[in-house]
Design an enzyme around this catalytic site. Structure first.
Site, PDB file in Angstrom:
ATOM      1  CE1 TYR A 110     -15.436  27.060  49.434  1.00 54.10           C
ATOM      2  CE2 TYR A 110     -16.399  26.197  47.441  1.00 54.10           C
ATOM      3  CZ  TYR A 110     -16.535  26.262  48.711  1.00 54.10           C
ATOM      4  OH  TYR A 110     -17.290  25.688  49.628  1.00 54.10           O
TER       5      TYR A 110
ATOM      6  CG  HIS B 206      -3.198  13.696  -0.431  1.00 50.65           C
ATOM      7  ND1 HIS B 206      -2.826  12.954  -0.971  1.00 50.65           N
ATOM      8  CD2 HIS B 206      -4.013  13.329   0.575  1.00 50.65           C
ATOM      9  CE1 HIS B 206      -3.365  11.758  -0.852  1.00 50.65           C
ATOM     10  NE2 HIS B 206      -4.058  11.970  -0.040  1.00 50.65           N
TER      11      HIS B 206
ATOM     12  NE  ARG C 225     -11.505  28.344  52.361  1.00 50.73           N
ATOM     13  CZ  ARG C 225     -12.573  27.641  52.470  1.00 50.73           C
ATOM     14  NH1 ARG C 225     -12.729  26.346  52.871  1.00 50.73           N
ATOM     15  NH2 ARG C 225     -13.743  28.290  52.223  1.00 50.73           N
TER      16      ARG C 225
ATOM     17  CD  GLU D 126      -8.637   8.974   5.496  1.00 55.63           C
ATOM     18  OE1 GLU D 126      -8.949  10.103   5.830  1.00 55.63           O
ATOM     19  OE2 GLU D 126      -7.495   9.056   4.774  1.00 55.63           O
TER      20      GLU D 126
ATOM     21  CG  ASN E 259       0.599   7.730   6.040  1.00 54.97           C
ATOM     22  OD1 ASN E 259      -0.218   7.725   6.612  1.00 54.97           O
ATOM     23  ND2 ASN E 259       0.859   7.496   4.583  1.00 54.97           N
TER      24      ASN E 259
ATOM     25  CE1 TYR F  92      -3.789   2.413   0.713  1.00 53.46           C
ATOM     26  CE2 TYR F  92      -2.323   3.211   2.215  1.00 53.46           C
ATOM     27  CZ  TYR F  92      -3.455   3.476   1.448  1.00 53.46           C
ATOM     28  OH  TYR F  92      -3.962   4.613   1.583  1.00 53.46           O
TER      29      TYR F  92
ATOM     30  CG  PHE G  87      -2.349   6.550   9.622  1.00 50.02           C
ATOM     31  CD1 PHE G  87      -3.632   6.782   9.997  1.00 50.02           C
ATOM     32  CD2 PHE G  87      -1.980   5.458   8.924  1.00 50.02           C
ATOM     33  CE1 PHE G  87      -4.741   5.961   9.423  1.00 50.02           C
ATOM     34  CE2 PHE G  87      -3.028   4.366   8.499  1.00 50.02           C
ATOM     35  CZ  PHE G  87      -4.423   4.882   8.840  1.00 50.02           C
TER      36      PHE G  87
END
Length: 542
Positions: A304, A90, A307, A442, A205, A60, A355
Site C-alpha cells: 500500500y 495585553h 501502490r 470571551e 484586533n 467599542y 477577529f
C-alpha cells in the site's frame, strides 16, 4: 520587486517575498497603494472632526474600555493615555520569540488589514508598520499566549509596543536584540510616535499572528507535497516496483484532482524507467534468495505505501486547495472590531466578530492532519528500504561496510518514526478547544494560534521525513548501481539523485556522521534545489 498593499489583493507569494529574503539579507520593499492611503485619510478625517468629542456615541474600543469595561466611556483627554494602557495590559505573552519570517508576515498582514479602510486608524500607523518592514526592524514577539479571539491580542501587543517605542519592548535589528527605542534610533526612524484614538485596538484586533503562521506553513507544505512525490518515485525505483498502479485509467476511474496529479507526477518522474521493468526484476540483488535458480514470481502489485500513494498523497493536495482559499480570504479581510463603514450619510460603526480565528484554526488543523499522513506513508516506504525481505534484496539497513561494525541507516528510520509519532499528537485538532476568558466576555475562542503553530511544526517534521526518504532511496540506488546499470532510472528520478549525489557521496565504506547528511538533504529540499532539477528534466510537477 516591491509589493504594494491595498487591503484587497495581497497574495501568498507576495507575503512570502516580504517575510523571507529574496536574496541574502534583502527583502522585498512594501508600499501603500495611493487609493488605500486616500481611503485611510478620508476615514480618519471624519473621526477627528466628528467623533473626537465626549458627546459622541459610545463606540467599542474607540471611546470605551474593552471586555467587561465596554460601557465605560474614555474621555478625549485620556485617549492617548488609554491607547498606551491598552497595549500594556495585553502584553502577557510567554515562550520563545517568533522567527523573523513570522514577525515580518505579521506586520505585512496587519498593515494590509488596516489598508482595507474599515478599522479607522491614523495612516501613520500603516506607514510605521511599512517603515519597520523596509528598515528590517523585527519586534520581539513571544510565541505563546493567544487564544485566537479577540484576535491574537497578546502577541500583537508586543508589535504595537515596539511601533510606539515602549522601553519595555525589544526589536531584533541587524541581528542584535535591542530595546525598541535603541533599535528605532539605530534605524534613523522618528522616535516620537504617539498613538491616536482607535490606533491601539486596530493593531491588537484580528488573528493576524495565526494567519501569518498559516500562510508560511501552507506555502512550505506546497513544496513538501512535491518533494514527497519525488521521494516516492525514488523509492519505487529502488525497490523495482510496478508502474501500472499509476496509469491514467486507474485514476480516471476515481477522479479526485490530487490523486490524479500525484499519479501523473510519478509517471512524469519515472514513467520511462527501466528499473521498474520485468527485466530489472530478474537481476539478483545482494540479499535476495534465488538459491532455487528459478525466475522470481511476478510482482503483480506492490504494498500500500507504494501502490496507494496517489490515494494518500492526493488528499493532502486537495486539502491544500481548500486551505489556500481560506488563507487568501483572510489575508485580505478586515478583522478589527468595531469596523467603520462609509455610508451616504457619513460613516457607521458596527461591532462584530471578524477577529475570531475559527476559519484559520480549522484550516490549520486540516493542514496538520493532511501532512501528518503524508509523513506517515513516507516513513513506511523508507522503513521498507532497510529490510531485504521487503525491498526485493536491497542490502540490509542499506549498509555497505562490514556488518556489525557498521549499522547502516536503521536509526535514520528510527528518528523519522519519532517525528511521525510527534506529528500524530500535534494533528489532534485544537480548533475544537475553547476556554472562556475575561470574565466570560470571551466565552468561545478559536485557539487559532496554537493550531497554526503546531501545523507549522508538522510541516517542518514532514519535510525532514520526506528528505530522509530521498537520502535513503539515493543510498539504495547507489548500492545496486553496479548490478542494475543496464536498467536506467527515469529522467526525473535521475535528476533528483544527481543533485543529492553532488552534495552527499554514497556511503560505500560504512557508517558516517548521518546527522550531516540528513541536514544537507533537508537543505536541498527547502532550497528547492531538488525540485528545480527535477522540473528542469521533466517539466513542472503539479
Amino acid at each position: 520587486m516591491s509589493v504594494v498593499i491595498d487591503g484587497e489583493t495581497l497574495t501568498a507569494d507576495q507575503i512570502v517575498r516580504v517575510a523571507r529574503p529574496v536574496t541574502p539579507h534583502r527583502y522585498a520593499e512594501v508600499t501603500l497603494a495611493d487609493a488605500a492611503r486616500d481611503r485611510l485619510v478620508r476615514t480618519r478625517a471624519h473621526i477627528e472632526t466628528r467623533w473626537m468629542d465626549d458627546r459622541a456615541p459610545l463606540m467599542y474600543g474607540f471611546n470605551t474600555g474593552v471586555g467587561q469595561f465596554k460601557d465605560r466611556r474614555i474621555s478625549v483627554a485620556d485617549m492617548a493615555h488609554y491607547q498606551r494602557q491598552l497595549i500594556k495590559a495585553h502584553a502577557t505573552g510567554t515562550g520563545e520569540p517568533f522567527e523573523p519570517d513570522v514577525v515580518r508576515a505579521v506586520m505585512l498582514l496587519r498593515a494590509n488589514a488596516l489598508a482595507a479602510g474599515f478599522s479607522g486608524p491614523s495612516v501613520e500607523v500603516v506607514d510605521r508598520l511599512l517603515a519597520f518592514l523596509n528598515e528590517g526592524l523585527h519586534p520581539v514577539i513571544p510565541s505563546k499566549g493567544s487564544v485566537g479571539a479577540s484576535g491574537d491580542l497578546a502577541p500583537l501587543s508586543y508589535l504595537a509596543a515596539a511601533l510606539y517605542g515602549f522601553g519595555e519592548a525589544e526589536i531584533d535589528y541587524g541581528g542584535r536584540r535591542l530595546s525598541a527605542p535603541a533599535a528605532i534610533s539605530a534605524a534613523r526612524l522618528p522616535a516620537e510616535f504617539e498613538p491616536a484614538a482607535k490606533d491601539a485596538s486596530a493593531l491588537l484586533n484580528g488573528s493576524t499572528v495565526s494567519l501569518a503562521l498559516g500562510v508560511l506553513a501552507a506555502h512550505d507544505a506546497r513544496r513538501v507535497v512535491r518533494a514527497a512525490d519525488i521521494a516516492l518515485a525514488m523509492s519505487l525505483e529502488a525497490m523495482r516496483g510496478e508502474l501500472a498502479a499509476f496509469r491514467v485509467p486507474v485514476h480516471r476511474a476515481r477522479p479526485h484532482p490530487g490523486q490524479q496529479q500525484v499519479a501523473g507526477n510519478v509517471l512524469r518522474l519515472a514513467g520511462d524507467s527501466r528499473r521498474c521493468s520485468p527485466a530489472a526484476r530478474q537481476v539478483v540483488f545482494p540479499e535476495e534468495n534465488r538459491a532455487s535458480g528459478q525466475a522470481p514470481a511476478p510482482r503483480v502489485q506492490d504494498v500500500y505505501s507504494i501502490r496507494c500513494a496517489p490515494q494518500v498523497h492526493g488528499p493532502a493536495r486537495d486539502a491544500l486547495g481548500y486551505i489556500d482559499r481560506v488563507l487568501e480570504i483572510e489575508s485580505n479581510a478586515a478583522t478589527d472590531n468595531p469596523l467603520i463603514f462609509e455610508t451616504d450619510e457619513g460613516y457607521e460603526v458596527i461591532s462584530g466578530g471578524n477577529f475570531h480565528g475559527q476559519s484559520p484554526a480549522q484550516a490549520m488543523d486540516l493542514l496538520a492532519i493532511a501532512l501528518t499522513d503524508l509523513g506517515s506513508i513516507s516513513e513506511r516506504r523508507l522503513a521498507r528500504l532497510l529490510d531485504p525481505a521487503m525491498s526485493l534484496g536491497l542490502p540490509r539497513n542499506l549498509n555497505a561496510g562490514p556488518a556489525g561494525v557498521n549499522t547502516g541507516y536503521a536509526n535514520v528510520q528510527c528518528s523519522m518514526s519519532a517525528l511521525v509519532m510527534e506529528n500524530r499528537t500535534l494533528s489532534a485538532p485544537g480548533s475544537i478547544d475553547s476556554i472562556p476568558g475575561k470574565g466570560n466576555a470571551e466565552d468561545h475562542v478559536s485557539n487559532s494560534a496554537w493550531c497554526a503553530r503546531k501545523a507549522r511544526t508538522v510541516v517542518d517534521n514532514v519535510e525532514q521525513i520526506v528528505s530522509a526518504e530521498m537520502l535513503m532511496a539515493a543510498q539504495a540506488l547507489a548500492l545496486v548501481e553496479p548490478l542494475a546499470r543496464e536498467h536506467p532510472l527515469g529522467r526525473g528520478t535521475r535528476a533528483a539523485v544527481e543533485v543529492i549525489r553532488d552534495a552527499i557521496p554514497p556511503a560505500l565504506d560504512g557508517d558516517r556522521w548521518f546527522h550531516t547528511e540528513m541536514a544537507t538533504v533537508l537543505d536541498l529540499s527547502r532550497s528547492g534545489a531538488i525540485i528545480d532539477a527535477v522540473e528542469g528534466a521533466v517539466g513542472p510537477l503539479e
